[in-house]
Design a protein around this motif. Sequence first.
Motif, short mmCIF file in Angstrom:
data_model
loop_
_atom_site.label_atom_id
_atom_site.label_comp_id
_atom_site.label_asym_id
_atom_site.label_seq_id
_atom_site.Cartn_x
_atom_site.Cartn_y
_atom_site.Cartn_z
N ALA A 1 0.83 -1.20 0.00
CA ALA A 1 0.00 0.00 0.00
C ALA A 1 0.87 1.26 0.00
O ALA A 1 0.55 2.26 -0.65
N GLY A 2 1.99 1.21 0.72
CA GLY A 2 2.89 2.36 0.74
C GLY A 2 3.54 2.61 -0.60
O GLY A 2 3.75 3.77 -1.00
N GLN A 3 3.87 1.55 -1.32
CA GLN A 3 4.46 1.70 -2.64
C GLN A 3 3.47 2.35 -3.61
O GLN A 3 3.84 3.22 -4.41
N LEU A 4 2.20 1.95 -3.49
CA LEU A 4 1.18 2.58 -4.33
C LEU A 4 0.98 4.04 -3.92
O LEU A 4 0.82 4.92 -4.77
N LEU A 5 1.00 4.30 -2.62
CA LEU A 5 0.85 5.67 -2.15
C LEU A 5 1.95 6.56 -2.72
O LEU A 5 1.68 7.69 -3.17
N ASP A 6 3.19 6.08 -2.73
CA ASP A 6 4.29 6.87 -3.27
C ASP A 6 4.06 7.19 -4.75
O ASP A 6 4.31 8.31 -5.21
N LYS A 7 3.56 6.21 -5.51
CA LYS A 7 3.29 6.43 -6.93
C LYS A 7 2.15 7.45 -7.12
O LYS A 7 2.21 8.29 -8.03
N MET A 8 1.13 7.36 -6.27
CA MET A 8 0.00 8.27 -6.38
C MET A 8 0.44 9.72 -6.20
O MET A 8 0.10 10.60 -7.01
N PHE A 9 1.21 9.98 -5.15
CA PHE A 9 1.58 11.36 -4.86
C PHE A 9 2.73 11.84 -5.74
O PHE A 9 2.85 13.05 -5.99
N PRO B 1 -4.81 3.29 0.12
CA PRO B 1 -4.21 2.55 -1.00
C PRO B 1 -4.46 1.05 -0.94
O PRO B 1 -4.54 0.40 -2.00
N ALA B 2 -4.59 0.48 0.26
CA ALA B 2 -4.88 -0.95 0.36
C ALA B 2 -6.23 -1.27 -0.27
O ALA B 2 -6.41 -2.33 -0.90
N TYR B 3 -7.20 -0.36 -0.14
CA TYR B 3 -8.50 -0.55 -0.77
C TYR B 3 -8.36 -0.47 -2.29
O TYR B 3 -8.99 -1.24 -3.03
N LEU B 4 -7.52 0.42 -2.77
CA LEU B 4 -7.33 0.57 -4.21
C LEU B 4 -6.66 -0.67 -4.81
O LEU B 4 -6.94 -1.03 -5.95
N LEU B 5 -5.79 -1.31 -4.04
CA LEU B 5 -5.17 -2.54 -4.52
C LEU B 5 -6.20 -3.65 -4.69
O LEU B 5 -6.09 -4.47 -5.60
N ASN C 1 -9.46 -3.00 -5.21
CA ASN C 1 -10.51 -2.49 -6.09
C ASN C 1 -9.91 -1.51 -7.10
O ASN C 1 -10.11 -0.29 -6.97
N PRO C 2 -9.19 -1.99 -8.10
CA PRO C 2 -8.52 -1.10 -9.05
C PRO C 2 -9.42 -0.07 -9.71
O PRO C 2 -8.97 1.06 -9.95
N PRO C 3 -10.72 -0.36 -10.02
CA PRO C 3 -11.54 0.68 -10.64
C PRO C 3 -11.69 1.94 -9.77
O PRO C 3 -11.96 3.02 -10.30
N ALA C 4 -11.49 1.81 -8.46
CA ALA C 4 -11.62 2.97 -7.57
C ALA C 4 -10.46 3.95 -7.72
O ALA C 4 -10.52 5.06 -7.17
N LYS C 5 -9.44 3.57 -8.47
CA LYS C 5 -8.31 4.48 -8.67
C LYS C 5 -8.72 5.73 -9.43
O LYS C 5 -8.08 6.78 -9.31
N ARG C 6 -9.78 5.64 -10.23
CA ARG C 6 -10.24 6.82 -10.97
C ARG C 6 -10.70 7.91 -10.01
O ARG C 6 -10.35 9.09 -10.16
N GLU C 7 -11.47 7.52 -8.96
CA GLU C 7 -11.91 8.49 -7.97
C GLU C 7 -10.73 9.02 -7.16
O GLU C 7 -10.67 10.20 -6.80
#
Length: 273
Positions: free
Chosen positions: A145-153, A247-251, A253-259
Motif C-alpha cells: 500500500a505504501g508503494q502505491l501511495l508513493d506512486k499516487m503522490f 491505498p490498500a483498498y485501491l489494490l 478495487n482497481p476501478p476505484a483508482k479513478r476516484e
Amino acid sequence: MESNPIYQGFELDAETALALLEWQVEMGADEPILEDATDRFELTASKRVEPAPLQMQVQPAAPPPVRDDSAHLDALIAEAEALAASADTLEALAAVQEAYDGIELKKGARNFCFADGNPKARLLLLGEAPGDEEDRQGRPFVGRAGQLLDKMFDAIGLSRSAVDAEKSLYITNVLTWRPPGNRDPSPDEIALSMPFVRRHIELAAPDLIVLMGNIPCQAALGRRGILRLRGTWTEAFGRPALPMTHPAYLLRNPPAKREAWADLLSLSARLSD
C-alpha cells in the motif's frame, strides 16, 4: 438447488468476494437476503411455541455485574494528554509516546512507528495503523500500500523524500503500534492515541491534511464510510482536510483508482492556491 444462471461461468475468488462484501457494507447493506423470498408469517406460525405454564417458568439468574473500566480509561487518557503536552518538539513527542505504556498493543508489536517524510511539508497524511512490513521497519506506509501511495503522490509532484516543503510529504498514523492480525483499532485504542495525534499535528503544523481511510475519519471526524466521505473537503484538527480511500483498498478495487485520481487533482489544486 440449481445454480443461478446469472453466475454460471463466473468464478468468485476469496479476494473478490471480500471486496464485494466491503463495498456492500460501505453502501449501507446490513442484512443478507436469499434468492427466494421468505414467508415470515408462515415461518412464525410453524415455529410458534406455546408458553410454559406459569408455575414451570424459571426466572434466569441475574448476570454478574459488569466492571466499569471507564475511570481507568479516563486516567490513561489524562496521562497521555499530559505526556503529549509536555513535548515541545517532534523528537520529544516521539520519545514520550514510545515510552507510554497505556496502550496494550505495545506489548505485541515489534517496532514503534512514529512518522516518515519531511516534517516541514505543507501536506500531512494521516493513515490508520502499521501493518506487518511497517511493524518490521518502524515506518508508516512501506508495504504494498505504501508503494502505491508513493506512486499516487509522485503523480502530482509530491514525495516523502523531497527536501522542499512545497514538494514533500509528511506521513503518520492514528496508531503507532501494529494491531494483531491487522485488525481495526478499537475505540479505546483510538482514544488513547488521539492526544499524541493532536500534538503531532500541532507541532508539524501542516497547511493541509489527508485522512487516508476509515480509521482517520473516525478519529478526526467521528464518522466512517470513506466511500461517501472521500473527495469532499472538510476540517480536521483546525485545518482543511480531504478524506481519501486507503491505498490498500485501491489494490483490492482497481476501478476505484479513478476516484482517487480525482481526489489527487483536487489536492494539487488546493496546494497551488
